[in-house]
Design a protein around this motif. Structure first.
Motif, PDB file in Angstrom:
ATOM      1  N   ASN A   1       0.719  -1.113   0.017  1.00 40.00           N
ATOM      2  CA  ASN A   1       0.086  -0.041   0.010  1.00 40.00           C
ATOM      3  C   ASN A   1       0.720   1.216   0.155  1.00 40.00           C
ATOM      4  OD1 ASN A   1      -2.477   1.520  -0.208  1.00 40.00           O
ATOM      5  ND2 ASN A   1      -2.646   1.451   2.096  1.00 40.00           N
ATOM      6  N   ASN A   2       1.717   1.077   0.633  1.00 38.22           N
ATOM      7  CA  ASN A   2       2.714   2.371   0.796  1.00 38.22           C
ATOM      8  C   ASN A   2       3.723   2.561  -0.360  1.00 38.22           C
ATOM      9  OD1 ASN A   2       1.370   3.542   3.039  1.00 38.22           O
ATOM     10  ND2 ASN A   2       2.766   2.339   4.270  1.00 38.22           N
ATOM     11  N   ARG A   3       3.765   1.612  -1.061  1.00 36.73           N
ATOM     12  CA  ARG A   3       4.570   1.899  -2.441  1.00 36.73           C
ATOM     13  C   ARG A   3       3.864   1.977  -3.625  1.00 36.73           C
ATOM     14  NH1 ARG A   3       9.782  -1.286  -3.947  1.00 36.73           N
ATOM     15  NH2 ARG A   3      10.018  -0.720  -6.090  1.00 36.73           N
ATOM     16  N   ARG A   4       4.243   3.333  -4.150  1.00 34.70           N
ATOM     17  CA  ARG A   4       3.651   3.781  -5.380  1.00 34.70           C
ATOM     18  C   ARG A   4       4.831   4.631  -6.279  1.00 34.70           C
ATOM     19  NH1 ARG A   4      -2.035   3.627  -4.716  1.00 34.70           N
ATOM     20  NH2 ARG A   4      -2.493   2.744  -2.844  1.00 34.70           N
ATOM     21  N   ALA A   5       4.714   4.423  -7.375  1.00 32.43           N
ATOM     22  CA  ALA A   5       5.538   4.975  -8.351  1.00 32.43           C
ATOM     23  C   ALA A   5       5.535   6.541  -8.305  1.00 32.43           C
ATOM     24  CB  ALA A   5       5.227   4.618  -9.857  1.00 32.43           C
ATOM     25  N   GLY A   6       4.488   7.080  -8.142  1.00 39.16           N
ATOM     26  CA  GLY A   6       4.437   8.689  -8.136  1.00 39.16           C
ATOM     27  C   GLY A   6       4.248   9.281  -9.362  1.00 39.16           C
ATOM     28  N   ASP A   7       3.886  10.658  -9.151  1.00 35.82           N
ATOM     29  CA  ASP A   7       3.966  11.578 -10.326  1.00 35.82           C
ATOM     30  C   ASP A   7       5.411  11.805 -11.120  1.00 35.82           C
ATOM     31  OD1 ASP A   7       2.102  12.888 -12.233  1.00 35.82           O
ATOM     32  OD2 ASP A   7       2.455  14.653 -11.184  1.00 35.82           O
TER      33      ASP A   7
ATOM     34  N   ASP B   1      -0.038   5.044  -9.804  1.00 35.85           N
ATOM     35  CA  ASP B   1       0.223   4.248  -8.304  1.00 35.85           C
ATOM     36  C   ASP B   1       0.703   2.796  -8.611  1.00 35.85           C
ATOM     37  OD1 ASP B   1      -0.915   6.561  -6.585  1.00 35.85           O
ATOM     38  OD2 ASP B   1      -2.575   6.633  -8.032  1.00 35.85           O
ATOM     39  N   VAL B   2       1.240   2.296  -9.522  1.00 41.65           N
ATOM     40  CA  VAL B   2       1.632   1.049  -9.474  1.00 41.65           C
ATOM     41  C   VAL B   2       2.846   1.007  -8.385  1.00 41.65           C
ATOM     42  CG1 VAL B   2       3.192   1.464 -11.193  1.00 41.65           C
ATOM     43  CG2 VAL B   2       2.321  -1.051 -11.046  1.00 41.65           C
ATOM     44  N   PRO B   3       2.933  -0.135  -7.830  1.00 40.06           N
ATOM     45  CA  PRO B   3       4.125  -0.457  -6.914  1.00 40.06           C
ATOM     46  C   PRO B   3       5.374  -0.684  -7.657  1.00 40.06           C
ATOM     47  CG  PRO B   3       2.510  -2.283  -6.770  1.00 40.06           C
ATOM     48  CD  PRO B   3       1.878  -1.160  -7.584  1.00 40.06           C
ATOM     49  N   MET B   4       5.842   0.028  -8.409  1.00 41.47           N
ATOM     50  CA  MET B   4       7.076   0.117  -8.601  1.00 41.47           C
ATOM     51  C   MET B   4       7.787   1.304  -8.536  1.00 41.47           C
ATOM     52  SD  MET B   4       5.781  -2.214 -12.231  1.00 41.47           S
ATOM     53  CE  MET B   4       6.672  -1.262 -13.326  1.00 41.47           C
ATOM     54  N   ALA B   5       9.168   1.237  -9.181  1.00 39.66           N
ATOM     55  CA  ALA B   5       9.984   2.434  -9.363  1.00 39.66           C
ATOM     56  C   ALA B   5       9.307   3.561 -10.352  1.00 39.66           C
ATOM     57  CB  ALA B   5      11.242   2.151  -9.619  1.00 39.66           C
ATOM     58  N   LYS B   6       8.596   3.204 -11.348  1.00 39.13           N
ATOM     59  CA  LYS B   6       8.377   4.118 -12.246  1.00 39.13           C
ATOM     60  C   LYS B   6       6.951   3.733 -12.900  1.00 39.13           C
ATOM     61  CE  LYS B   6      12.626   5.352 -14.077  1.00 39.13           C
ATOM     62  NZ  LYS B   6      13.352   5.661 -14.764  1.00 39.13           N
ATOM     63  N   PRO B   7       5.947   4.869 -13.138  1.00 32.79           N
ATOM     64  CA  PRO B   7       4.580   4.267 -13.628  1.00 32.79           C
ATOM     65  C   PRO B   7       4.597   3.363 -14.572  1.00 32.79           C
ATOM     66  CG  PRO B   7       4.876   6.546 -13.317  1.00 32.79           C
ATOM     67  CD  PRO B   7       6.227   6.256 -13.124  1.00 32.79           C
ATOM     68  N   ALA B   8       3.613   2.631 -14.587  1.00 33.15           N
ATOM     69  CA  ALA B   8       3.321   1.779 -15.795  1.00 33.15           C
ATOM     70  C   ALA B   8       2.717   2.497 -16.901  1.00 33.15           C
ATOM     71  CB  ALA B   8       2.511   0.575 -15.082  1.00 33.15           C
ATOM     72  N   VAL B   9       3.146   2.279 -18.206  1.00 31.93           N
ATOM     73  CA  VAL B   9       2.898   2.903 -19.309  1.00 31.93           C
ATOM     74  C   VAL B   9       1.721   1.836 -19.836  1.00 31.93           C
ATOM     75  CG1 VAL B   9       2.999   3.753 -21.670  1.00 31.93           C
ATOM     76  CG2 VAL B   9       4.908   3.928 -20.057  1.00 31.93           C
ATOM     77  N   HIS B  10       0.193   2.304 -19.775  1.00 31.22           N
ATOM     78  CA  HIS B  10      -0.835   1.649 -20.352  1.00 31.22           C
ATOM     79  C   HIS B  10      -1.205   1.852 -21.817  1.00 31.22           C
ATOM     80  CE1 HIS B  10      -2.826  -0.459 -16.648  1.00 31.22           C
ATOM     81  NE2 HIS B  10      -1.736   0.002 -16.041  1.00 31.22           N
ATOM     82  N   CYS B  11      -0.708   2.900 -22.057  1.00 33.47           N
ATOM     83  CA  CYS B  11      -1.131   3.080 -23.756  1.00 33.47           C
ATOM     84  C   CYS B  11       0.244   3.978 -24.096  1.00 33.47           C
ATOM     85  CB  CYS B  11      -2.313   3.552 -23.815  1.00 33.47           C
ATOM     86  SG  CYS B  11      -2.822   3.492 -25.809  1.00 33.47           S
ATOM     87  N   LEU B  12       0.601   4.025 -25.456  1.00 30.41           N
ATOM     88  CA  LEU B  12       1.266   5.153 -25.987  1.00 30.41           C
ATOM     89  C   LEU B  12       0.895   5.133 -27.469  1.00 30.41           C
ATOM     90  CD1 LEU B  12       3.722   6.859 -25.216  1.00 30.41           C
ATOM     91  CD2 LEU B  12       5.263   5.085 -25.872  1.00 30.41           C
TER      92      LEU B  12
END
Length: 190
Positions: free
Chosen positions: A9-15, A82-93
């Motif tokens: 819960n406290n792990r989020r990629a962030g903006d 908010d994905v629990p990774m170091a960087k946001p997950a790209v859902h579409c490009l």
């Protein structure tokens, strides 16, 4: 799965690592990006979520104000910040013809994108991939970001094809000045 979500819960990629905050994609913020399917900050419906959680993986309707003169191409990036990774997950490009002013629901599918749309690789695959956050992880924000580029994105350094490039590499390699940009955020929680 709910326990895993609570543990993370406290792990989020962030903006801070979104396309929006990359130095090469900074620019004026005058494009207004909207959707008939949700307002900024509102919950996205299940039909726009991933199939494996019961959704339809249907990209939502998107519309925007006219990009400035000199826009050669539009770049659309959809990221889960908010994905629990170091960087946001790209859902579409996707790259979009600058004459286009809206995308109907389903316009970002990999097999049959709308006219004027070129879908590229994302973290998950090609085309639009709807929300599917971990159960119990809390609300996830899905940021739809549109950039008006002054030159088309044709290739990357080293002659890497735009169609084969990893999403983060492509976003970091764009050198065309951003003439304008806008963003819209939808939320989903399981």
């Amino acid at each position: 799965m709910t326990l895993l979500g609570r543990l993370l819960n406290n792990r989020r990629a962030g903006d801070s690592h979104t396309a929006w905050n990359l130095p090469n994609l900074l620019g004026p913020e005058l494009l207004t990006l909207t959707s008939k399917d949700f307002d900024h900050g509102d919950v996205m419906s299940l039909e726009h979520c991933a199939k494996h959680i019961g959704g339809g993986d249907l990209s939502p309707h998107l519309a925007w104000t006219s990009p400035p003169p000199g826009t050669a191409q539009l770049l659309l990036a959809v990221e889960d910040i908010d994905v629990p990774m170091a960087k946001p997950a790209v859902h579409c490009l996707a790259l979009v013809d600058p004459a286009t002013r809206h995308l109907d629901p389903g316009a970002l599918t990999a097999r049959q994108p709308a006219p004027g749309v070129r879908v590229l690789r994302s973290t998950i695959g090609r085309g639009y991939h709807g929300p599917a956050p971990i159960k119990g992880h809390g609300p996830h924000r899905y940021v739809f970001q549109l950039f008006a580029l002054s030159a088309p994105v044709d290739s990357l350094p080293g002659a890497t094809s735009v169609d084969r490039a990893r999403p983060r590499a492509l976003l970091a390699a764009i050198t065309a000045p951003v003439l304008d940009r806008g963003r819209l955020t939808g939320v989903y929680e399981r």
